[in-house]
Write a protein that holds these residues in place. Structure first.
Motif, PDB file in Angstrom:
ATOM      1  N   GLY A  20     -65.690 -12.947 -26.616  1.00  0.00           N
ATOM      2  CA  GLY A  20     -65.372 -13.356 -25.249  1.00  0.00           C
ATOM      3  C   GLY A  20     -66.395 -12.858 -24.246  1.00  0.00           C
ATOM      4  O   GLY A  20     -66.808 -13.599 -23.339  1.00  0.00           O
ATOM      5  N   ALA A  21     -66.813 -11.606 -24.394  1.00  0.00           N
ATOM      6  CA  ALA A  21     -67.823 -11.063 -23.491  1.00  0.00           C
ATOM      7  C   ALA A  21     -69.147 -11.795 -23.648  1.00  0.00           C
ATOM      8  O   ALA A  21     -69.825 -12.117 -22.661  1.00  0.00           O
ATOM      9  N   ALA A  22     -69.530 -12.068 -24.895  1.00  0.00           N
ATOM     10  CA  ALA A  22     -70.785 -12.790 -25.141  1.00  0.00           C
ATOM     11  C   ALA A  22     -70.735 -14.193 -24.539  1.00  0.00           C
ATOM     12  O   ALA A  22     -71.719 -14.677 -23.975  1.00  0.00           O
ATOM     13  N   VAL A  23     -69.576 -14.851 -24.639  1.00  0.00           N
ATOM     14  CA  VAL A  23     -69.429 -16.189 -24.062  1.00  0.00           C
ATOM     15  C   VAL A  23     -69.546 -16.133 -22.549  1.00  0.00           C
ATOM     16  O   VAL A  23     -70.243 -16.949 -21.927  1.00  0.00           O
ATOM     17  N   ALA A  24     -68.863 -15.180 -21.922  1.00  0.00           N
ATOM     18  CA  ALA A  24     -68.905 -15.063 -20.467  1.00  0.00           C
ATOM     19  C   ALA A  24     -70.329 -14.860 -19.974  1.00  0.00           C
ATOM     20  O   ALA A  24     -70.776 -15.506 -19.007  1.00  0.00           O
ATOM     21  N   VAL A  25     -71.057 -13.976 -20.634  1.00  0.00           N
ATOM     22  CA  VAL A  25     -72.437 -13.688 -20.228  1.00  0.00           C
ATOM     23  C   VAL A  25     -73.332 -14.899 -20.458  1.00  0.00           C
ATOM     24  O   VAL A  25     -74.181 -15.234 -19.621  1.00  0.00           O
ATOM     25  N   ARG A  26     -73.146 -15.596 -21.573  1.00  0.00           N
ATOM     26  CA  ARG A  26     -73.997 -16.756 -21.863  1.00  0.00           C
ATOM     27  C   ARG A  26     -73.738 -17.897 -20.878  1.00  0.00           C
ATOM     28  O   ARG A  26     -74.689 -18.553 -20.415  1.00  0.00           O
ATOM     29  N   LEU A  27     -72.488 -18.146 -20.549  1.00  0.00           N
ATOM     30  CA  LEU A  27     -72.204 -19.196 -19.572  1.00  0.00           C
ATOM     31  C   LEU A  27     -72.845 -18.871 -18.229  1.00  0.00           C
ATOM     32  O   LEU A  27     -73.379 -19.758 -17.550  1.00  0.00           O
ATOM     33  N   ALA A  28     -72.802 -17.602 -17.846  1.00  0.00           N
ATOM     34  CA  ALA A  28     -73.450 -17.186 -16.601  1.00  0.00           C
ATOM     35  C   ALA A  28     -74.963 -17.353 -16.690  1.00  0.00           C
ATOM     36  O   ALA A  28     -75.609 -17.797 -15.734  1.00  0.00           O
ATOM     37  N   ARG A  29     -75.515 -16.999 -17.835  1.00  0.00           N
ATOM     38  CA  ARG A  29     -76.960 -17.150 -18.024  1.00  0.00           C
ATOM     39  C   ARG A  29     -77.388 -18.604 -17.872  1.00  0.00           C
ATOM     40  O   ARG A  29     -78.488 -18.902 -17.400  1.00  0.00           O
ATOM     41  N   ASP A  30     -76.479 -19.509 -18.242  1.00  0.00           N
ATOM     42  CA  ASP A  30     -76.777 -20.942 -18.131  1.00  0.00           C
ATOM     43  C   ASP A  30     -76.393 -21.517 -16.776  1.00  0.00           C
ATOM     44  O   ASP A  30     -76.494 -22.734 -16.574  1.00  0.00           O
ATOM     45  N   GLY A  31     -75.947 -20.660 -15.860  1.00  0.00           N
ATOM     46  CA  GLY A  31     -75.765 -21.100 -14.488  1.00  0.00           C
ATOM     47  C   GLY A  31     -74.360 -21.081 -13.940  1.00  0.00           C
ATOM     48  O   GLY A  31     -74.162 -21.350 -12.748  1.00  0.00           O
ATOM     49  N   ALA A  32     -73.362 -20.781 -14.753  1.00  0.00           N
ATOM     50  CA  ALA A  32     -71.981 -20.872 -14.296  1.00  0.00           C
ATOM     51  C   ALA A  32     -71.519 -19.591 -13.610  1.00  0.00           C
ATOM     52  O   ALA A  32     -71.962 -18.488 -13.946  1.00  0.00           O
ATOM     53  N   ASP A  33     -70.609 -19.738 -12.649  1.00  0.00           N
ATOM     54  CA  ASP A  33     -69.813 -18.618 -12.164  1.00  0.00           C
ATOM     55  C   ASP A  33     -68.654 -18.449 -13.149  1.00  0.00           C
ATOM     56  O   ASP A  33     -68.132 -19.436 -13.681  1.00  0.00           O
ATOM     57  N   VAL A  34     -68.241 -17.202 -13.372  1.00  0.00           N
ATOM     58  CA  VAL A  34     -67.288 -16.944 -14.453  1.00  0.00           C
ATOM     59  C   VAL A  34     -66.180 -16.009 -14.000  1.00  0.00           C
ATOM     60  O   VAL A  34     -66.441 -14.959 -13.402  1.00  0.00           O
ATOM     61  N   MET A  35     -64.948 -16.395 -14.307  1.00  0.00           N
ATOM     62  CA  MET A  35     -63.837 -15.462 -14.235  1.00  0.00           C
ATOM     63  C   MET A  35     -63.418 -15.126 -15.653  1.00  0.00           C
ATOM     64  O   MET A  35     -63.311 -16.027 -16.498  1.00  0.00           O
ATOM     65  N   LEU A  36     -63.203 -13.854 -15.915  1.00  0.00           N
ATOM     66  CA  LEU A  36     -62.768 -13.435 -17.238  1.00  0.00           C
ATOM     67  C   LEU A  36     -61.469 -12.659 -17.136  1.00  0.00           C
ATOM     68  O   LEU A  36     -61.236 -11.934 -16.171  1.00  0.00           O
ATOM     69  N   THR A  37     -60.624 -12.848 -18.135  1.00  0.00           N
ATOM     70  CA  THR A  37     -59.383 -12.090 -18.187  1.00  0.00           C
ATOM     71  C   THR A  37     -59.514 -10.982 -19.224  1.00  0.00           C
ATOM     72  O   THR A  37     -60.339 -11.049 -20.138  1.00  0.00           O
ATOM     73  N   TYR A  38     -58.683  -9.977 -19.055  1.00  0.00           N
ATOM     74  CA  TYR A  38     -58.610  -8.899 -20.032  1.00  0.00           C
ATOM     75  C   TYR A  38     -57.174  -8.390 -20.040  1.00  0.00           C
ATOM     76  O   TYR A  38     -56.408  -8.613 -19.089  1.00  0.00           O
ATOM     77  N   ARG A  39     -56.822  -7.680 -21.105  1.00  0.00           N
ATOM     78  CA  ARG A  39     -55.460  -7.161 -21.209  1.00  0.00           C
ATOM     79  C   ARG A  39     -55.368  -5.703 -20.784  1.00  0.00           C
ATOM     80  O   ARG A  39     -54.501  -5.333 -20.008  1.00  0.00           O
ATOM     81  N   GLU A  40     -56.276  -4.845 -21.302  1.00  0.00           N
ATOM     82  CA  GLU A  40     -56.149  -3.404 -21.073  1.00  0.00           C
ATOM     83  C   GLU A  40     -57.434  -2.722 -20.630  1.00  0.00           C
ATOM     84  O   GLU A  40     -57.387  -1.783 -19.850  1.00  0.00           O
ATOM     85  N   ASP A  41     -58.583  -3.144 -21.133  1.00  0.00           N
ATOM     86  CA  ASP A  41     -59.831  -2.394 -20.957  1.00  0.00           C
ATOM     87  C   ASP A  41     -60.544  -2.801 -19.669  1.00  0.00           C
ATOM     88  O   ASP A  41     -61.466  -3.619 -19.675  1.00  0.00           O
TER      89      ASP A  41
END
Length: 247
Positions: A20-41
């Motif tokens: 999930g973290a790798a996906v979020a970073v890659r989408l941003a690298r390709d130009g997207a703004d990103v919201m990510l969810t997490y449970r505890e950390d």
């Protein structure tokens, strides 16, 4: 950095670590703004967000247990509200519960299905109110949905196998709106939950054709392709990124 996703807004569930973290970073690298969810950390989620902001993209972090359908819907609504749009939804959050069939509890079954099946369905249902033509829904499944070589995976494999049917049906339903829906099934991937140098890693690597684990970035690259304009004619598909585990 690519600009293939310039001007797009994405939601990645379970985006604080691993794939999930790798996906979020890659989408941003390709130009997207990103919201990510997490449970505890919280710390890990914030660290991913800082990587995204360092690229000049917007990043929003929100705590949401994907086992809670209300929290899933709220996360979708918040993503659309924060960015003023929502173009890409990546259903990544998952529950990984293993055990012998006779030892699994009903509570474990319900938790696994809630996170692995209900949450992607609910997120997709909420997102279609916002997704424009060209929108993308991408769900992260698992190679064990197609090949289960160890005991103890009955519950997890059942939940992940359900995603193929969901993907096909949603792809058919949303196709007239030019929204694509696809499933990515990772194979052995080097994460905290399944490290490439763990006690069973050699045996697991030997089950792949390539003989080694994936890096989370390998999975993220496929997600980014499916999220981009060049994948506009791919929908209802299952893409195995598994080093040949299922061949």
């Amino acid at each position: 950095m690519s600009n293939a996703l310039e001007g797009k807004a994405a939601l990645v569930t379970g985006g604080s670590r691993g794939i999930g973290a790798a996906v979020a970073v890659r989408l941003a690298r390709d130009g997207a703004d990103v919201m990510l969810t997490y449970r505890e950390d919280t710390a890990s989620a914030d660290a991913v967000a800082e990587q995204i902001r360092a690229m000049g993209r917007r990043a929003v972090v929100t705590q949401a247990d994907s086992g809670d359908p209300g929290a899933v819907v709220a996360a979708v609504n918040r993503a659309a509200g924060e960015f003023g749009r929502l173009d890409i939804v990546v259903n990544n959050a998952g529950a990984f519960l293993l055990g012998a069939l006779e030892e699994l509890s009903l509570e474990q079954f319900e938790r696994t299905v809630a996170v692995n099946v209900r949450a992607p369905f609910v997120a997709s249902q909420a997102a279609v109110r916002y997704l424009p033509a060209g929108g993308r829904i991408i769900t992260i499944g698992s190679n064990v949905a197609e090949r289960t070589v160890f005991p103890g995976f009955s519950l997890y494999a059942t939940s992940k196998a359900a995603l193929a049917g969901m993907t096909k049906a949603l792809g058919r339903e949303l196709g007239p709106r030019a929204i694509t829906v696809n499933l990515v099934n990772p194979g052995p991937t080097d994460t905290d939950a399944n490290p490439a140098h763990g006690p069973d890693a050699a045996a697991i690597s030997g089950l792949t054709a390539l003989g080694h684990y994936a890096d989370p970035a390998d999975i993220a690259a496929t997600v980014a392709f499916l999220a981009g304009p060049e994948a506009r004619y791919i929908t209802g598909a299952t893409v195995n990124v598994d080093g040949g585990f299922t061949i």
